[in-house]
Design an enzyme around this catalytic site. Structure first.
Site, PDB file in Angstrom:
ATOM      1  N   SER A  47       0.656  -1.209   0.039  1.00 36.17           N
ATOM      2  CA  SER A  47       0.732   0.494  -0.222  1.00 36.17           C
ATOM      3  C   SER A  47       0.899   1.255  -0.200  1.00 36.17           C
ATOM      4  O   SER A  47       0.525   2.226   0.041  1.00 36.17           O
ATOM      5  CB  SER A  47      -0.366   0.605   1.049  1.00 36.17           C
ATOM      6  OG  SER A  47      -0.467  -0.284   2.168  1.00 36.17           O
ATOM      7  N   HIS A  48       2.045   1.348   0.275  1.00 36.15           N
ATOM      8  CA  HIS A  48       2.693   2.181   0.158  1.00 36.15           C
ATOM      9  C   HIS A  48       3.974   2.427  -0.813  1.00 36.15           C
ATOM     10  O   HIS A  48       4.964   2.454  -1.197  1.00 36.15           O
ATOM     11  CB  HIS A  48       3.182   2.919   1.524  1.00 36.15           C
ATOM     12  CG  HIS A  48       3.571   3.372   2.714  1.00 36.15           C
ATOM     13  ND1 HIS A  48       2.033   1.996   3.602  1.00 36.15           N
ATOM     14  CD2 HIS A  48       2.649   4.234   2.925  1.00 36.15           C
ATOM     15  CE1 HIS A  48       1.320   3.507   4.029  1.00 36.15           C
ATOM     16  NE2 HIS A  48       1.273   4.500   3.581  1.00 36.15           N
ATOM     17  N   ASP A 188      -8.824   0.959   3.952  1.00 37.65           N
ATOM     18  CA  ASP A 188      -9.266  -0.230   4.107  1.00 37.65           C
ATOM     19  C   ASP A 188     -11.001  -0.020   4.225  1.00 37.65           C
ATOM     20  O   ASP A 188     -11.165  -1.111   4.232  1.00 37.65           O
ATOM     21  CB  ASP A 188      -8.346  -0.811   5.526  1.00 37.65           C
ATOM     22  CG  ASP A 188      -7.400  -1.261   5.226  1.00 37.65           C
ATOM     23  OD1 ASP A 188      -7.046  -1.327   4.330  1.00 37.65           O
ATOM     24  OD2 ASP A 188      -6.284  -0.444   6.060  1.00 37.65           O
TER      25      ASP A 188
END
Lengths: 332, 332
Positions: A47-48, A188
């Site tokens: 996600s990063h 999320d």
């Protein structure tokens, strides 16, 4: 079926570099971004990683972020370092400020780095791990757009306000966590909505301010802090350290002053370093390892950072979503 | 029916002083204890006021705590202060160390005070408020006996590990909180058990490691951290700062080395000061007040510390449980 393409870490880094330079970054800015996202992919923090490239490009194209900015570092006292990012993404400002912070911390025992004029769009563990890799304790926090209602209220005032903490373990990977002070990140919540799943009560409120387990309803409302009043107190501390103590924008100011292009707002970050060598003195490593042994021996306990550090040992290629690579390549 | 007796703050202080001297304290130790407990009564924090006197006396009579200890303060670097309490209760060590910490913080922008050889039995807000009253940010934490199971596990390893944070508001009372990182303090669990009330799920586990809402069952089991995995990460940070960074006992060591007299174990405390004047620079007060205005305007939000500070404005006598006064008077 999702298709994957194998890329080595070098290829991932080169791809990000190329895309960033094609979108107006100079070498230093591009390298700092490539470094931070490649390290995220290396650690399995997708996600990063590459997932963020389109967002960085969007922010550059909007003109909100200056890909050629040259951050300016100043030592205000032997223990206080300030970096004015001059509108850059956070990683370059950190690359400039963290070595000065680490040196000051090692010399005087405790030091603080305030970062202003930056656009923080990355994880915080690279900052605290930088310190821990040098035998120092690291604490970092940043604020963002208002998305979280202080406990008891129904209106967003806090950002998701992450805090990261790293403890050095010479010869081993540090203990390190990096967590939003929101009960759940908005990303999320959106994924749960897409997948038709419910979320735990306490995640957020719907648009009418009622507690909800429906992520689609929460996405239209507000998030809540983790852990009720106590988590809300931690989220408030993060706002005060990241904005009040840096003189950068509070989350509510970021919203008020945002140009609405969807890119990351300008914000502040506070990083504090502490030296166990100077504060605790000799023997702290063995002392702390006795505690870590107890913690690791407990069934059901995860040591923060351990999964990322395990992924890191794999120096081989990574499987990357093929569609994502296409999307990124098209941004060159 | 509970009966109450009116005592002025001066009378409360004098009573505590007398009892402490009668139980082996010298003037300095007695005065520090009287000061800390009188301030708690002044603020309406009864659980840290006269209610604690029997516990302090018990610890003195056991010989575990030295009521004549003379703490030793040392400046290890211009930013690192250490106080060896030599076995005193925490308040005297703080009275010796906090002025040095405040001066160093005001001079260099950030400083850390580590306290060792102390028995911490008091609230933490006096430390952080001391700094905030001088225009500085304060963070303090201490560990204790193992009572809290790290998230995911069923065995106690963390103490209730309180953390306190105070932000200065020149001309106004500071924002200040002081909270256990346990979901609920063991004392409150015991009170709920006595009153036949249930507690929220997440408060603790019974002796078999099962989640319970029965406080009597939890009192025989373990407490849980507030806020699940995230609160557990904060509790771990407190252990590492209060014990790892001070080289004092971790909670598990306090249990192993305790003589079982029920008095407070020897432990460490870490206090960090930060100067907004030096870090944020001019105008930080107005900037932060804009945030505080937003926070206060939210319906349902309490500003941490506000209730205590409101109680403080009342300089009149306090209504004290008459039985408690009898108990304390009998300790002279």
């Amino acid at each position: 079926m999702t298709e994957f393409t194998e890329l080595t870490l070098e290829q991932i880094s080169a791809l990000i570099n190329e895309v960033m330079i094609a979108n107006g970054c100079d070498d230093a800015n591009a390298a700092a971004l490539a470094d931070i996202m490649t390290r995220a992919e290396r650690d399995g923090s997708h996600s990063h990683g590459l997932f963020r490239v389109p967002g960085y490009v969007k922010a550059l194209r909007s003109g909100k972020v200056d890909g050629k900015a040259k951050p300016v570092v100043a030592k205000k006292t032997p223990a206080i370092i300030h970096v004015d990012g001059r509108g850059c993404f956070a990683p370059l400002a950190q690359a400039v400020g963290l070595p000065v912070l680490a040196e000051a911390t090692a010399e005087i025992g405790v030091a603080a780095l305030s970062l202003t004029g930056i656009h923080h769009f990355a994880a915080l563990w690279p900052e605290t791990e930088y310190l821990a890799d040098r035998g120092l304790v690291g604490i970092a926090c940043t604020a963002y757009m208002p998305m979280v209602a202080p406990a008891g209220s129904k209106a967003a005032l806090f950002g998701t306000n992450p805090i990261s903490f790293a403890w050095p373990r010479p010869g081993k990977t540090p203990v390190c966590y990096d967590m939003a002070t929101a009960a759940m990140a908005m990303g999320d919540v959106q994924i749960a909505a897409r997948d038709g799943k419910s979320v735990p009560l306490g995640t957020g409120l719907d648009a009418d301010g009622n507690p909800s387990t429906d992520p689609a309803a929460i996405a239209k409302g507000v998030l809540l802090p983790f852990g009720g009043y106590k988590g809300s107190a931690i989220a408030m501390m993060v706002e005060l350290l990241a904005a009040g103590l840096t003189s950068e924008q509070f989350s509510f100011e970021a919203r008020e002053n945002d140009n609405g292009d969807g890119g990351p707002p300008r914000g502040g970050e506070m990083v504090i370093g502490l030296s166990p060598d100077l504060i605790a003195g000799d023997g702290w490593q063995e002392h702390v390892e006795r505690f870590m042994d107890r913690l690791r021996a407990l069934e059901g306990v995860r040591i923060p950072g351990e999964r990322r550090h395990k992924n890191r040992l794999d120096t081989g290629p990574r499987e990357i979503n093929a569609t994502l690579i296409e999307t990124i390549t098209a941004l060159k």
